[in-house]
Enzyme design. Structure first.
Site, PDB file in Angstrom:
ATOM      1  N   HIS A 263       0.837  -1.201   0.000  1.00 30.67           N
ATOM      2  CA  HIS A 263       0.000   0.000   0.000  1.00 30.67           C
ATOM      3  C   HIS A 263       0.876   1.257   0.000  1.00 30.67           C
ATOM      4  CE1 HIS A 263      -3.739   2.219   1.269  1.00 30.67           C
ATOM      5  NE2 HIS A 263      -2.824   3.059   1.720  1.00 30.67           N
ATOM      6  N   GLU A 264       1.798   1.321   0.940  1.00 28.41           N
ATOM      7  CA  GLU A 264       2.647   2.512   1.044  1.00 28.41           C
ATOM      8  C   GLU A 264       3.572   2.629  -0.163  1.00 28.41           C
ATOM      9  OE1 GLU A 264       1.655   4.616   3.047  1.00 28.41           O
ATOM     10  OE2 GLU A 264       0.457   3.301   4.346  1.00 28.41           O
ATOM     11  N   HIS A 267       1.729   4.652  -2.712  1.00 29.26           N
ATOM     12  CA  HIS A 267       1.818   6.097  -2.437  1.00 29.26           C
ATOM     13  C   HIS A 267       3.188   6.629  -2.863  1.00 29.26           C
ATOM     14  CE1 HIS A 267      -1.945   6.730  -0.368  1.00 29.26           C
ATOM     15  NE2 HIS A 267      -1.699   5.847   0.573  1.00 29.26           N
ATOM     16  N   GLU A 293      -4.835   7.525  -2.906  1.00 28.62           N
ATOM     17  CA  GLU A 293      -5.313   6.254  -2.362  1.00 28.62           C
ATOM     18  C   GLU A 293      -5.606   5.266  -3.495  1.00 28.62           C
ATOM     19  OE1 GLU A 293      -4.884   5.994   0.725  1.00 28.62           O
ATOM     20  OE2 GLU A 293      -5.966   4.187   1.298  1.00 28.62           O
TER      21      GLU A 293
HETATM   22 ZN    ZN Z   1      -3.141   5.143   1.974  1.00 34.94          ZN
END
Ligand code: ZN
Length: 506
Positions: A263-264, A267, A293
């Site tokens: 997830h990170e 980003h 997101e």
């Molecule tokens: Zn996030």
């Protein structure tokens, strides 16, 4: 005219440097700093923020922007020059409308509110949190009043901080669609499958670290420009396009940390792949929280929870954790990491139920802002909706209304962007898989570069040059956030895993 533009660039570059220095201090606070550094660090950050804000909202920036209006018109809308002037003007005008003493009150209340929330959650005492929440909401109302007449409804002003240009009415309509189409899907899955039993397993942390680095390196993590460190609540921050800091956490009995890392990474990749020409300007960053997101969710879910990914990664997993995954294969593991189960905690929610947690918060926030019910009733209202949307009873405030820190720091309007990000990820995915039909085969070979390159070209490189919707349109052709591709994706995936009848999909 060039001289005036160069002067604007120089000033914005210095402001950008200050903001990035603050970002690295915040990263340090959450990853490296010993606990007793906290008090001094709060002062350092407050000073940096004040200096940055004062420099940016100075009348001289306004004069430069006025002088540069004709220069902007000489350049294409898409150009670096016109985009920088246009976006800076919008930021400047919005920032100028909020008096510094209100900003200072909001930041003080956020620090105190956070500490109060930590205590209230620890002691499971909602009433303890009430005064802080009341004050945060009062300041939010004053904040909204600064934009008198700029927005269709008060909540728009708050949404706009996180998702520029987004309207409450539009989010409401999108979420109604999800209530109608996503909520029944969850009920269907649960009635089909019951609740899955999760066997207890052990995943030694050192091996998890090794596995995660293997995975993100395949995705595009290059140690010359990236770091990965452990923290309490994972996040991404960066000092520049070439200095990306992602964080994660490790649990000894599950691989949740792996998905946090992916997830990170999503980003981080968005920030890393912004056009280098935009560096040291306000354009050198992702365009909005929802678009951000969409990128993190894409790597976490559409890639990281896909069958082709696990066909590639499972043999390595089995090599590192032979006991934990004994008797499993890529297919059964894929089903396991996609198990659906309505649960209390938003951050632990699966893909199918996650948006329902957000809809509940979105609705409550508007009522809180409007004062639709006495604040004392908030816990009750929360619990009632959890039952209505997810069919579960909330046992206490700590696992209910007090679970998230957002409201304690005055971050009202933020939650919706998580769900909107999910929706955008599926919209973009539909386009990616049209353009790159062999993506599954590439993933099975452990090859993710084509996806990263597509994202760079179609989304990331633009940074903040365009509005979120303009960015979405450039990437997908769509002119709005459309929930349909996400619901279709979920239905297909869960239908596959749970053997649901094929209804309403194509
Ligand atoms: Zn996030």
């Amino acid at each position: 005219m060039h001289a005036r533009f160069d002067e604007l660039r120089t000033r914005l570059a210095e402001i950008h440097d200050l903001a990035k220095a603050a970002e690295i201090l915040r990263w340090d606070e959450q990853v490296m700093m010993p606990p007793r550094g906290a008090a001094a660090r709060a002062e350092q950050l407050a000073t940096l923020n004040r200096v940055t804000h004062d420099r940016f909202t100075s009348p001289e920036i306004g004069r430069l922007l006025d002088d540069l209006a004709p220069f902007e018109e000489q350049h294409d809308f898409d150009s670096f020059e016109a985009s920088l002037i246009r976006v800076t003007r919008r930021d400047w005008e919005k920032e100028r409308k909020v008096p510094s003493d209100l900003r200072a009150s909001m930041s003080r209340t956020a620090t105190l509110g956070y500490a109060t929330w930590v205590e209230a959650r620890r002691t499971d005492d909602f009433s303890r949190f009430l005064p802080a929440l009341r004050e945060a909401l009062e300041l939010k109302r004053q904040y909204v009043a600064c934009f008198d007449g700029d927005y269709d409804e008060p909540y728009d002003a708050l949404l706009d901080d996180y998702e520029p240009g987004m309207k409450t009415a539009e989010v409401r309509e999108t979420f109604e669609y999800l209530k109608e189409h996503q909520a029944p899907l969850v009920k269907e899955v649960v009635s089909h499958a019951g609740t899955p039993d999760q066997p207890t397993r052990e995943f030694p942390v050192e091996r998890q670290k090794e596995f995660e680095l293997d995975v993100v390196r395949r995705f595009g993590f290059d140690p010359d420009s990236w770091r990965l460190d452990p923290t309490v609540h994972p996040f991404e921050r960066n000092g520049s396009l070439q200095d990306i800091r992602i964080t994660t956490r490790y649990f000894p009995t599950n691989l949740d940390g792996l998905f946090a890392t992916m997830h990170e990474f999503g980003h981080g990749l968005y920030e890393h792949q912004v056009d280098p020409q935009l560096e040291r300007t306000p354009l050198a960053s992702g365009v909005s929280l929802a678009m951000h997101e969409s990128q993190s969710r894409m790597w976490e879910n559409l890639v990281g929870r896909s069958l082709p990914f696990w066909r590639f990664a499972f043999p390595r997993l089995a090599q590192l954790f032979p006991d934990a995954v004994a008797g499993e294969d890529a297919e059964s593991w894929y089903r396991e990491v996609n198990a659906v189960e309505p649960s209390l905690i938003r951050v632990e929610a699966d893909e199918a139920t996650y948006n329902l947690h957000i809809i509940l918060r979105f609705e409550l926030e508007q009522e809180l802002l409007a004062g639709s019910f006495p604040l004392e009733q908030l816990q009750e209202e929360w619990d009632r909706r959890m039952w209505e949307y997810l069919g579960i009873e909330v046992p206490d405030a700590a696992r209910g209304v007090l679970q998230d820190m957002h409201w304690s720091i005055g971050a009202v309007g933020y939650f919706s962007t998580y769900a909107l990000g999910n929706l955008i990820s599926a919209q973009i995915w539909a386009k990616v898989t049209d353009d790159l039909p062999d993506l599954d085969d590439r993933f099975e070979q452990g090859e993710f570069g084509a996806l990263a390159a597509w994202l760079r070209e179609n989304v990331h490189r633009h940074g903040r040059k365009f509005t979120p919707l303009e960015t979405l349109e450039r990437a997908t052709g769509a002119t709005r956030i459309d929930p349909e591709p996400y619901v279709r994706y979920l239905r297909r995936k869960l239908g596959d895993i749970y053997g649901l009848p094929v209804v309403g999909s194509r």
